[in-house]
Structure formats: structure tokens, C-alpha cells
Design a protein around this motif. Structure first.
Motif, PDB file in Angstrom:
ATOM      1  N   VAL A  71      11.435   2.814  -5.819  1.00  0.00           N
ATOM      2  CA  VAL A  71      11.610   1.319  -5.947  1.00  0.00           C
ATOM      3  C   VAL A  71      12.037   0.782  -6.872  1.00  0.00           C
ATOM      4  O   VAL A  71      12.745  -0.490  -7.343  1.00  0.00           O
ATOM      5  CB  VAL A  71      10.923   0.378  -4.905  1.00  0.00           C
ATOM      6  N   GLY A  72      11.321   0.480  -8.318  1.00  0.00           N
ATOM      7  CA  GLY A  72      11.249   0.389  -9.313  1.00  0.00           C
ATOM      8  C   GLY A  72      11.965   0.869 -10.448  1.00  0.00           C
ATOM      9  O   GLY A  72      12.738   1.527  -9.803  1.00  0.00           O
ATOM     10  N   PHE A  73      11.624   1.079 -11.223  1.00  0.00           N
ATOM     11  CA  PHE A  73      12.485   1.711 -12.536  1.00  0.00           C
ATOM     12  C   PHE A  73      12.056   3.396 -12.247  1.00  0.00           C
ATOM     13  O   PHE A  73      11.291   3.876 -12.949  1.00  0.00           O
ATOM     14  CB  PHE A  73      11.730   1.139 -13.602  1.00  0.00           C
ATOM     15  N   ASN A  74      13.213   4.276 -11.600  1.00  0.00           N
ATOM     16  CA  ASN A  74      12.802   5.871 -12.288  1.00  0.00           C
ATOM     17  C   ASN A  74      12.729   5.844 -13.527  1.00  0.00           C
ATOM     18  O   ASN A  74      13.418   5.369 -14.528  1.00  0.00           O
ATOM     19  CB  ASN A  74      13.812   6.151 -11.156  1.00  0.00           C
ATOM     20  N   MET A  75      13.215   7.441 -14.128  1.00  0.00           N
ATOM     21  CA  MET A  75      13.113   7.666 -15.085  1.00  0.00           C
ATOM     22  C   MET A  75      14.683   7.451 -15.962  1.00  0.00           C
ATOM     23  O   MET A  75      14.940   7.123 -17.021  1.00  0.00           O
ATOM     24  CB  MET A  75      12.849   9.396 -15.479  1.00  0.00           C
ATOM     25  N   GLN A  76      15.727   7.116 -15.213  1.00  0.00           N
ATOM     26  CA  GLN A  76      17.004   7.045 -15.915  1.00  0.00           C
ATOM     27  C   GLN A  76      16.666   5.121 -16.171  1.00  0.00           C
ATOM     28  O   GLN A  76      17.365   5.274 -17.330  1.00  0.00           O
ATOM     29  CB  GLN A  76      18.144   6.771 -14.823  1.00  0.00           C
ATOM     30  N   ARG A  77      16.383   4.845 -14.934  1.00  0.00           N
ATOM     31  CA  ARG A  77      16.582   3.484 -15.770  1.00  0.00           C
ATOM     32  C   ARG A  77      14.967   2.771 -16.316  1.00  0.00           C
ATOM     33  O   ARG A  77      15.113   2.219 -17.447  1.00  0.00           O
ATOM     34  CB  ARG A  77      16.239   2.386 -14.320  1.00  0.00           C
ATOM     35  N   GLY A  81      11.836  -5.707  -3.709  1.00  0.00           N
ATOM     36  CA  GLY A  81      11.790  -6.838  -5.025  1.00  0.00           C
ATOM     37  C   GLY A  81      10.178  -7.478  -4.989  1.00  0.00           C
ATOM     38  O   GLY A  81       9.677  -7.472  -6.293  1.00  0.00           O
ATOM     39  N   LEU A  82       9.890  -8.470  -4.078  1.00  0.00           N
ATOM     40  CA  LEU A  82       8.912  -9.097  -3.754  1.00  0.00           C
ATOM     41  C   LEU A  82       8.141  -8.277  -4.310  1.00  0.00           C
ATOM     42  O   LEU A  82       6.457  -8.552  -5.449  1.00  0.00           O
ATOM     43  CB  LEU A  82       8.836 -10.188  -3.092  1.00  0.00           C
ATOM     44  N   ILE A  83       7.381  -7.879  -3.270  1.00  0.00           N
ATOM     45  CA  ILE A  83       6.329  -6.082  -3.344  1.00  0.00           C
ATOM     46  C   ILE A  83       6.306  -5.620  -4.669  1.00  0.00           C
ATOM     47  O   ILE A  83       4.784  -5.255  -5.041  1.00  0.00           O
ATOM     48  CB  ILE A  83       7.106  -5.495  -1.806  1.00  0.00           C
ATOM     49  N   TRP A  84       7.182  -4.987  -5.114  1.00  0.00           N
ATOM     50  CA  TRP A  84       6.930  -4.316  -6.330  1.00  0.00           C
ATOM     51  C   TRP A  84       6.854  -5.052  -7.577  1.00  0.00           C
ATOM     52  O   TRP A  84       5.538  -4.629  -7.730  1.00  0.00           O
ATOM     53  CB  TRP A  84       8.577  -3.890  -6.743  1.00  0.00           C
ATOM     54  N   VAL A  85       6.808  -6.279  -7.523  1.00  0.00           N
ATOM     55  CA  VAL A  85       6.597  -7.321  -8.716  1.00  0.00           C
ATOM     56  C   VAL A  85       4.836  -7.407  -8.594  1.00  0.00           C
ATOM     57  O   VAL A  85       4.565  -7.577  -9.393  1.00  0.00           O
ATOM     58  CB  VAL A  85       7.583  -8.684  -8.658  1.00  0.00           C
ATOM     59  N   THR A  86       4.752  -7.967  -7.207  1.00  0.00           N
ATOM     60  CA  THR A  86       3.082  -7.748  -6.862  1.00  0.00           C
ATOM     61  C   THR A  86       2.632  -6.485  -7.411  1.00  0.00           C
ATOM     62  O   THR A  86       1.366  -6.782  -7.908  1.00  0.00           O
ATOM     63  CB  THR A  86       2.968  -8.238  -5.524  1.00  0.00           C
ATOM     64  N   LYS A  87       3.247  -5.155  -7.038  1.00  0.00           N
ATOM     65  CA  LYS A  87       2.718  -4.330  -7.078  1.00  0.00           C
ATOM     66  C   LYS A  87       2.118  -3.663  -8.939  1.00  0.00           C
ATOM     67  O   LYS A  87       1.588  -3.526  -9.588  1.00  0.00           O
ATOM     68  CB  LYS A  87       3.370  -2.682  -6.635  1.00  0.00           C
ATOM     69  N   ILE A  88       3.213  -4.264  -9.933  1.00  0.00           N
ATOM     70  CA  ILE A  88       3.546  -3.674 -10.973  1.00  0.00           C
ATOM     71  C   ILE A  88       2.540  -4.771 -12.025  1.00  0.00           C
ATOM     72  O   ILE A  88       1.753  -4.207 -13.152  1.00  0.00           O
ATOM     73  CB  ILE A  88       4.925  -3.794 -11.680  1.00  0.00           C
ATOM     74  N   LEU A  89       2.454  -5.906 -11.111  1.00  0.00           N
ATOM     75  CA  LEU A  89       1.349  -6.888 -11.885  1.00  0.00           C
ATOM     76  C   LEU A  89      -0.494  -6.574 -11.664  1.00  0.00           C
ATOM     77  O   LEU A  89      -0.661  -7.096 -12.467  1.00  0.00           O
ATOM     78  CB  LEU A  89       1.867  -8.804 -11.439  1.00  0.00           C
ATOM     79  N   ALA A 129       1.066  -1.196  -0.366  1.00  0.00           N
ATOM     80  CA  ALA A 129      -0.141   0.216   0.001  1.00  0.00           C
ATOM     81  C   ALA A 129       0.995   1.493  -0.445  1.00  0.00           C
ATOM     82  O   ALA A 129       0.736   2.437  -0.468  1.00  0.00           O
ATOM     83  CB  ALA A 129      -1.034  -0.057   1.241  1.00  0.00           C
ATOM     84  N   THR A 130       2.100   1.011   1.493  1.00  0.00           N
ATOM     85  CA  THR A 130       3.048   2.318   0.810  1.00  0.00           C
ATOM     86  C   THR A 130       3.710   2.466  -0.874  1.00  0.00           C
ATOM     87  O   THR A 130       3.748   3.629  -0.659  1.00  0.00           O
ATOM     88  CB  THR A 130       4.174   2.318   1.755  1.00  0.00           C
ATOM     89  N   GLN A 131       4.100   1.194  -1.019  1.00  0.00           N
ATOM     90  CA  GLN A 131       4.409   2.060  -2.360  1.00  0.00           C
ATOM     91  C   GLN A 131       3.356   2.346  -3.581  1.00  0.00           C
ATOM     92  O   GLN A 131       3.747   2.871  -4.698  1.00  0.00           O
ATOM     93  CB  GLN A 131       4.739   0.541  -3.395  1.00  0.00           C
ATOM     94  N   ARG A 132       1.928   1.729  -3.312  1.00  0.00           N
ATOM     95  CA  ARG A 132       1.154   2.394  -4.230  1.00  0.00           C
ATOM     96  C   ARG A 132       1.077   4.224  -4.184  1.00  0.00           C
ATOM     97  O   ARG A 132       0.221   4.548  -4.944  1.00  0.00           O
ATOM     98  CB  ARG A 132       0.106   1.487  -3.631  1.00  0.00           C
ATOM     99  N   TRP A 133       0.932   4.142  -2.604  1.00  0.00           N
ATOM    100  CA  TRP A 133       0.492   5.550  -2.154  1.00  0.00           C
ATOM    101  C   TRP A 133       1.522   6.157  -2.500  1.00  0.00           C
ATOM    102  O   TRP A 133       1.888   7.375  -3.958  1.00  0.00           O
ATOM    103  CB  TRP A 133       0.486   5.889  -0.806  1.00  0.00           C
ATOM    104  N   ASP A 134       2.952   6.131  -2.152  1.00  0.00           N
ATOM    105  CA  ASP A 134       4.230   6.714  -2.745  1.00  0.00           C
ATOM    106  C   ASP A 134       4.089   7.046  -4.413  1.00  0.00           C
ATOM    107  O   ASP A 134       4.613   8.030  -5.303  1.00  0.00           O
ATOM    108  CB  ASP A 134       5.120   5.489  -2.616  1.00  0.00           C
ATOM    109  N   ASP A 135       4.213   6.166  -5.110  1.00  0.00           N
ATOM    110  CA  ASP A 135       3.666   5.739  -6.339  1.00  0.00           C
ATOM    111  C   ASP A 135       2.197   6.819  -7.050  1.00  0.00           C
ATOM    112  O   ASP A 135       2.762   7.753  -7.918  1.00  0.00           O
ATOM    113  CB  ASP A 135       3.468   4.739  -7.339  1.00  0.00           C
TER     114      ASP A 135
END
Length: 208
Positions: free
Chosen positions: A96-102, A168-176, A15-21
């Protein structure tokens, strides 16, 4: 003594990753609308994965990712974030995931793949090339699918090497699951855009 993360911890971090995104990277109504289009087409790609993986990747990259990343690159405001009172550099550093450079690197590889397969259909002898345009398009789709898996896996590996495997595991769950979440979050964005609202006022984000 290390502790095993609980389900509640996992969900709270998700939820925190989603909120920040959302608050950091989705203030533009155009970007939100493009994310709605992207989310719908990603759901089509998910269905296609079971019957035609190459076409799923073509829809996923050619429609979903193009609309999604166009919103970030061309319409999302950069510079100092007045809503969250943080710098753009800070947001890019904590992403956490891909920023603009990545993302730029990943999209550069994505754009190069069709040209590479056009010039080297056999990929320097690594694959059996498809026949004709349809065969080339199929090979591009499979290569794009491989790129998606590799890109995700590489970022998870980076986070793991940094001592953040759970992130990383949470980020994968988030993007999927982002397509489902984005439809809920941004389904009203087109109407707001039609009313002339170029930026989300973000009243739910600003401190009271």
C-alpha cells in the motif's frame, strides 16, 4: 450504494496493513533491530517537531529513516518468500505504501537535497538562504520536512486516484504510529540477534 466506513472497519484494515507489513517485510532480526532504533529516534523527532522542526527532520531522516531503510535494503531477504509462500513481485505489487521502487525514488531525492542546497543556497531564488553551515543545515532540515509531507501527500493522492482514499488515510495513520507499534513488536529483536538468530522463525505467521 456506498457505505460509510465504521471505526471497526478502519481499525481492522489498519491491523491488516500492519500484519502484512510485518510478515512480508520484517523477517530479518537485523532489520527488526534497526527498526527498534528507528522507532526510538522517531519519537525524539516527534518531540522536536514542537520546538525545532528542522532538527526534527534531520533526526527523522538522518537517523530514523537511514536505519529503517538500511534494514530493508541490505538485510531483509528478497526473492520467493518461503514463510508466506508468495513471490517478491507479489509483495511489491500489493504494497500500500512505498515499495522498494518508490522508496528508491524518494531516497534519491532525499540524498540530492543537501547537495542542491550547497550548490544553490537560495534554491534558484525561491528561499532566503541561511548563513554559514548552521544556516545550510537548517535549510536542509526544512527541505527534508517538506519532502516528507510531499511524499506522504503524493502517495495518498495516488491511492485516491486509484479509488482507494480510505486505504491512503489508514496508511498515513499506520506510518505515523509505526514508531510506537515497532517498539512493542521488535523490542526483543536485539536479544534474539545476540543469540545468533539472523531470521525470525515467524512461527506466528506460518500456517499450522
Amino acid at each position: 450504494m456506498s457505505t460509510v466506513p465504521t471505526v471497526s472497519t478502519f481499525l481492522q484494515t489498519l491491523a491488516t496493513q500492519r500484519w502484512d507489513d510485518h510478515r512480508y517485510y520484517h523477517q530479518s532480526r537485523i532489520n527488526q533491530t534497526l527498526h527498534l532504533v528507528s522507532a526510538c529516534s522517531f519519537l525524539v523527532a516527534y518531540v522536536l517537531l514542537f520546538t525545532d522542526p528542522a532538527m526534527a527532520a534531520i533526526v527523522g531522516w538522518g537517523v530514523s529513516m537511514v536505519t529503517r531503510q538500511s534494514g530493508h535494503f541490505f538485510f531483509e531477504p528478497r526473492g520467493f518468500d518461503q514463510v508466506n509462500q508468495v513471490t517478491d513481485e507479489y509483495k511489491e505489487e500489493v504494497k500500500v505504501g512505498f515499495n522498494m521502487q518508490r522508496k528508491s525514488v524518494l531516497l534519491g531525492v532525499w540524498a540530492a537535497i543537501p547537495l542542491l542546497l550547497w550548490l544553490q543556497p537560495a534554491l534558484f531564488g525561491l528561499i532566503e538562504p541561511g548563513v554559514g553551515f548552521e544556516g545550510w543545515l537548517h535549510d536542509v532540515g526544512i527541505a527534508w520536512l517538506a519532502l516528507a509531507v510531499t511524499g506522504i501527500g503524493f502517495r495518498v493522492l495516488q491511492l485516491s486516484l486509484q479509488g482507494r482514499p480510505l486505504q491512503g488515510l489508514i496508511w498515513v495513520t499506520k506510518i505515523l504510529t509505526d514508531p510506537f507499534h515497532d517498539i512493542v513488536l521488535y523490542h526483543r529483536a536485539p536479544l534474539a540477534l545476540l543469540r545468533g538468530e539472523r531470521l525470525d522463525p515467524m512461527v506466528h505467521v506460518r500456517p499450522h
